[in-house]
Design an enzyme around this catalytic site. Structure first.
Site, mmCIF file in Angstrom:
data_model
loop_
_atom_site.group_PDB
_atom_site.id
_atom_site.type_symbol
_atom_site.label_atom_id
_atom_site.label_comp_id
_atom_site.label_asym_id
_atom_site.label_seq_id
_atom_site.Cartn_x
_atom_site.Cartn_y
_atom_site.Cartn_z
ATOM 1 N N ASP A 13 -13.549 -12.762 -3.825
ATOM 2 C CA ASP A 13 -14.811 -12.009 -3.811
ATOM 3 C C ASP A 13 -16.039 -12.889 -4.036
ATOM 4 O OD1 ASP A 13 -13.284 -9.691 -3.488
ATOM 5 O OD2 ASP A 13 -13.062 -9.454 -5.642
ATOM 6 N N LYS A 16 -17.006 -14.656 0.868
ATOM 7 C CA LYS A 16 -16.446 -15.347 2.046
ATOM 8 C C LYS A 16 -16.834 -14.641 3.339
ATOM 9 C CE LYS A 16 -12.346 -14.827 0.268
ATOM 10 N NZ LYS A 16 -12.699 -14.344 -1.070
ATOM 11 N N GLY A 40 -10.910 -7.848 0.818
ATOM 12 C CA GLY A 40 -12.024 -6.962 1.153
ATOM 13 C C GLY A 40 -13.235 -7.839 1.344
ATOM 14 N N HIS A 41 -13.663 -7.993 2.594
ATOM 15 C CA HIS A 41 -14.771 -8.891 2.896
ATOM 16 C C HIS A 41 -15.967 -8.068 3.383
ATOM 17 C CE1 HIS A 41 -11.656 -12.330 3.680
ATOM 18 N NE2 HIS A 41 -11.662 -11.895 2.436
ATOM 19 N N GLN A 223 -8.773 -14.059 -0.575
ATOM 20 C CA GLN A 223 -8.567 -14.373 -1.999
ATOM 21 C C GLN A 223 -9.275 -15.679 -2.394
ATOM 22 O OE1 GLN A 223 -5.563 -13.305 -0.040
ATOM 23 N NE2 GLN A 223 -6.484 -11.354 -0.519
HETATM 24 P P1 GDP Z 1 -15.313 -11.807 -0.191
HETATM 25 O O1 GDP Z 1 -14.090 -11.053 -0.511
HETATM 26 O O2 GDP Z 1 -15.285 -13.220 -0.663
HETATM 27 O O3 GDP Z 1 -15.729 -11.706 1.255
HETATM 28 O O4 GDP Z 1 -16.491 -11.115 -1.049
HETATM 29 P P2 GDP Z 1 -16.749 -9.519 -1.222
HETATM 30 O O5 GDP Z 1 -17.328 -9.002 0.024
HETATM 31 O O6 GDP Z 1 -15.552 -8.857 -1.785
HETATM 32 O O7 GDP Z 1 -17.811 -9.537 -2.405
HETATM 33 C C1 GDP Z 1 -19.018 -10.223 -2.300
HETATM 34 C C2 GDP Z 1 -20.174 -9.226 -2.445
HETATM 35 O O8 GDP Z 1 -21.372 -9.941 -2.629
HETATM 36 C C3 GDP Z 1 -20.419 -8.373 -1.219
HETATM 37 O O9 GDP Z 1 -20.892 -7.124 -1.648
HETATM 38 C C4 GDP Z 1 -21.500 -9.133 -0.455
HETATM 39 O O10 GDP Z 1 -22.296 -8.286 0.362
HETATM 40 C C5 GDP Z 1 -22.298 -9.670 -1.598
HETATM 41 N N1 GDP Z 1 -22.980 -10.945 -1.360
HETATM 42 C C6 GDP Z 1 -22.544 -12.041 -0.677
HETATM 43 N N2 GDP Z 1 -23.422 -13.047 -0.790
HETATM 44 C C7 GDP Z 1 -24.440 -12.593 -1.587
HETATM 45 C C8 GDP Z 1 -25.630 -13.182 -2.110
HETATM 46 O O11 GDP Z 1 -25.938 -14.341 -1.893
HETATM 47 N N3 GDP Z 1 -26.406 -12.379 -2.918
HETATM 48 C C9 GDP Z 1 -26.073 -11.078 -3.204
HETATM 49 N N4 GDP Z 1 -26.890 -10.382 -3.997
HETATM 50 N N5 GDP Z 1 -24.962 -10.512 -2.730
HETATM 51 C C10 GDP Z 1 -24.150 -11.255 -1.936
HETATM 52 P P1 IMO Z 2 -10.762 -11.155 -1.223
HETATM 53 O O1 IMO Z 2 -10.250 -11.751 0.050
HETATM 54 C C1 IMO Z 2 -10.072 -10.468 -5.492
HETATM 55 C C2 IMO Z 2 -5.907 -9.930 -6.745
HETATM 56 C C3 IMO Z 2 -5.482 -8.558 -7.239
HETATM 57 C C4 IMO Z 2 -4.433 -8.966 -8.251
HETATM 58 C C5 IMO Z 2 -3.752 -10.154 -7.583
HETATM 59 C C6 IMO Z 2 -2.470 -9.819 -6.839
HETATM 60 O O2 IMO Z 2 -11.587 -9.937 -1.056
HETATM 61 O O3 IMO Z 2 -11.409 -12.205 -2.069
HETATM 62 P P2 IMO Z 2 -1.975 -8.599 -4.538
HETATM 63 O O4 IMO Z 2 -2.257 -7.187 -4.084
HETATM 64 O O5 IMO Z 2 -2.589 -9.641 -3.685
HETATM 65 O O6 IMO Z 2 -0.511 -8.841 -4.758
HETATM 66 O O7 IMO Z 2 -2.666 -8.694 -6.003
HETATM 67 O O8 IMO Z 2 -4.708 -10.677 -6.666
HETATM 68 N N1 IMO Z 2 -6.528 -9.939 -5.402
HETATM 69 C C7 IMO Z 2 -7.831 -10.119 -5.179
HETATM 70 N N2 IMO Z 2 -8.867 -10.265 -6.049
HETATM 71 N N3 IMO Z 2 -10.289 -10.546 -4.157
HETATM 72 C C8 IMO Z 2 -9.263 -10.429 -3.282
HETATM 73 O O9 IMO Z 2 -9.415 -10.634 -1.950
HETATM 74 C C9 IMO Z 2 -7.971 -10.167 -3.779
HETATM 75 N N4 IMO Z 2 -6.764 -9.982 -3.205
HETATM 76 C C10 IMO Z 2 -5.890 -9.856 -4.208
HETATM 77 O O10 IMO Z 2 -6.559 -7.879 -7.825
HETATM 78 O O11 IMO Z 2 -5.040 -9.428 -9.435
HETATM 79 MG MG MG Z 3 -13.471 -9.336 -1.498
#
Ligand code: GDP
Ligand code: IMO
Ligand code: MG
Length: 427
Positions: A13, A16, A40-41, A223
């Site tokens: 999170d 990415k 979840g991206h 991840q």
């Molecule tokens: P990922 O799993 O690595 O793709 O990240 P997620 O989407 O799960 O979580 C990142 C969150 O931060 C999302 O809600 C993005 O829209 C948000 N985000 C990404 N870059 C930035 C940033 O530079 N500033 C802010 N405020 N939000 C960001």
């Molecule tokens: P993105 O790609 C954050 C965590 C789960 C749990 C552990 C194992 O959005 O960064 P699993 O279901 O993979 O066997 O769970 O890994 N986890 C994540 N945490 N971002 C993710 O993906 C994750 N995918 C799995 O919360 O602790």
């Molecule tokens: Mg994510």
């Protein structure tokens, strides 16, 4: 032949999705190489927000070919509903390629993921419950069912029967759950096969040929470094290899072809699920980071645990992945703080550690040693260049760069596609 890997440098999170999307205009292929719909991206384009779980982020860029590599585990029902959801919003997934060697998540994997977590009680990992661990477990145990099996109904039926012959014993006799009917599963998966067939391909061959023709391939990790099955905080990890080494295994692109490794690094730290997290804040400061940063899971909706930036884990990510550039995200979230603590070392039982302790037991007991940096009050979400940032924000970035061991080449100052400061080209 640029083959660029993008990896999460912390516990996932990090942003990415946004970083991959940003590079969409410059790349020809975007490849997911591990994980599944545990990811979840989030991508924000104008006033539209997209949450992608299985589809590579490249699906949102019209000239990019999105690829699901052999290292991914695919829940076909989820994939098809994701494709349909995008189609309803006018985005086509017709170009999608799916490796014939990727593994399938089956109904018994999801059932087992949930029930084993329940049995672990307080010791649970806090998985996403999507069947990821059991699917990878079967892959390694050579019991898995692959995408190519969808092309042969006879083989598919046999494999489902063999798998359920064992798994139903476990579900009913060990966990007291209902067994799963193989005929029903076969029927369901043959339905998926019809729709997925046109996408199934020898993706390793296609990607290596593309590199021969000087096309740009971006390998998008799910991840993050510390969720890696080998290098993460085992057992509180996911069951795949999000690290740059996993990008080769999970795509069939050899290490000698990788040209760059971009680590996505949040300006503070978050984690979802159980496991050690030295800089975690369980007080109102943690709550402030969660609310201000919108730190709620994209996949499960769970609150993310929040804490200060940890330079030890950033440096660890540099070492394990060979990070050549960092993309620092969410710097804007830290605006308004008087002082910002940054963890520069740990203390474990009276001893100072400048690297991740060798054992999990020590890591569990690691106490952060902080250095405080001066904060800034200005809103930075409209900044366009590094020079637009307040002096203290510039200083924060420079300090993180020095501590992390690789140059920070881009900075996120908001979730939008345009809210990025570029310091150096990433491709
Ligand atoms: P990922 O799993 O690595 O793709 O990240 P997620 O989407 O799960 O979580 C990142 C969150 O931060 C999302 O809600 C993005 O829209 C948000 N985000 C990404 N870059 C930035 C940033 O530079 N500033 C802010 N405020 N939000 C960001
Ligand atoms: P993105 O790609 C954050 C965590 C789960 C749990 C552990 C194992 O959005 O960064 P699993 O279901 O993979 O066997 O769970 O890994 N986890 C994540 N945490 N971002 C993710 O993906 C994750 N995918 C799995 O919360 O602790
Ligand atoms: Mg994510």
């Amino acid at each position: 032949m640029p083959a660029v890997v993008l990896v999460g440098a912390q516990w996932g999170d990090e942003g990415k999705g946004k970083a991959t999307d940003l590079l969409g205009g410059e790349v020809d292929y975007v490849v997911r190489y591990q994980g599944g719909n545990n990811a979840g991206h989030t991508v924000v384009i104008g006033d539209q927000k997209y949450a992608l779980h299985l589809l590579p982020t490249g699906v949102l860029s019209p000239d990019v070919v999105p690829v699901i590599g052999n290292g991914v585990v695919i829940d076909p029902g989820v994939l098809l509903s994701e494709i349909d959801g995008l189609q309803e919003r006018g985005i086509s997934s017709d170009r999608l390629l799916i490796s014939a060697s990727a593994h399938l998540i089956m109904p018994h994997h999801k059932a087992l993921d949930k029930v084993t977590e329940r049995y672990l009680g307080k010791a649970r990992i806090g998985t996403t419950g999507r069947g990821i661990g059991p699917a990878y477990g079967d892959k390694i145990a050579r019991m898995g069912i692959r995408v190519q099996d969808l092309l042969d109904p006879g083989i598919l039926g046999k494999k489902i029967e063999i798998a359920l012959h064992e798994k139903n014993q476990v579900l009913t006799k060990v966990y007291n759950r209902r067994g799963i009917d193989p005929a029903k599963v076969l029927d369901e998966y043959l339905g998926y096969a019809e729709r997925l067939k046109p996408h199934i391909a020898d993706t390793s061959l296609i990607l290596n040929r593309a590199l021969d023709q000087d096309k740009v391939v971006l390998l998008e990790g799910g991840q993050g470094n510390l969720l890696d099955i080998d290098h993460g905080t085992y057992p509180f990890v996911t069951s795949s290899s999000p690290t740059s080494g996993g990008a080769c295994v999970g795509s069939g692109i050899p290490p000698t072809r990788l040209t760059r490794v971009i680590g996505i690094l949040k300006a503070y730290t978050t984690r979802v699920g159980s496991g050690p997290f030295p800089t975690e804040l369980t007080d109102e400061m943690g709550e402030w980071l969660r609310t201000t940063g919108g730190e709620y899971g994209v996949t499960t909706g769970r609150d993310r645990r929040c804490g200060w930036f940890d330079a030890i884990i950033a440096r660890y990510a540099t070492r394990i992945n060979g990070v050549t550039d960092f993309f620092l995200t969410k710097l804007d979230v830290l605006s308004g703080l008087e002082r910002i603590p940054v963890c520069v070392a740990y203390e474990v039982d009276g001893a100072r550690y400048d690297e991740i302790p060798m054992t999990q037991t020590d890591f569990h007991h690691a106490k952060p040693i902080y250095e405080e940096l001066p904060g800034w009050q200005e809103d930075i979400t409209e900044a366009k260049t590094f020079d637009d940032l307040p002096k203290n924000a510039q200083n924060y970035v420079r300090t993180l760069e020095e501590l992390s061991g690789a140059p920070i080449s881009a900075i996120g100052v908001g979730p939008g596609r345009t809210q990025t400061l570029s310091l150096r080209p990433l491709i």
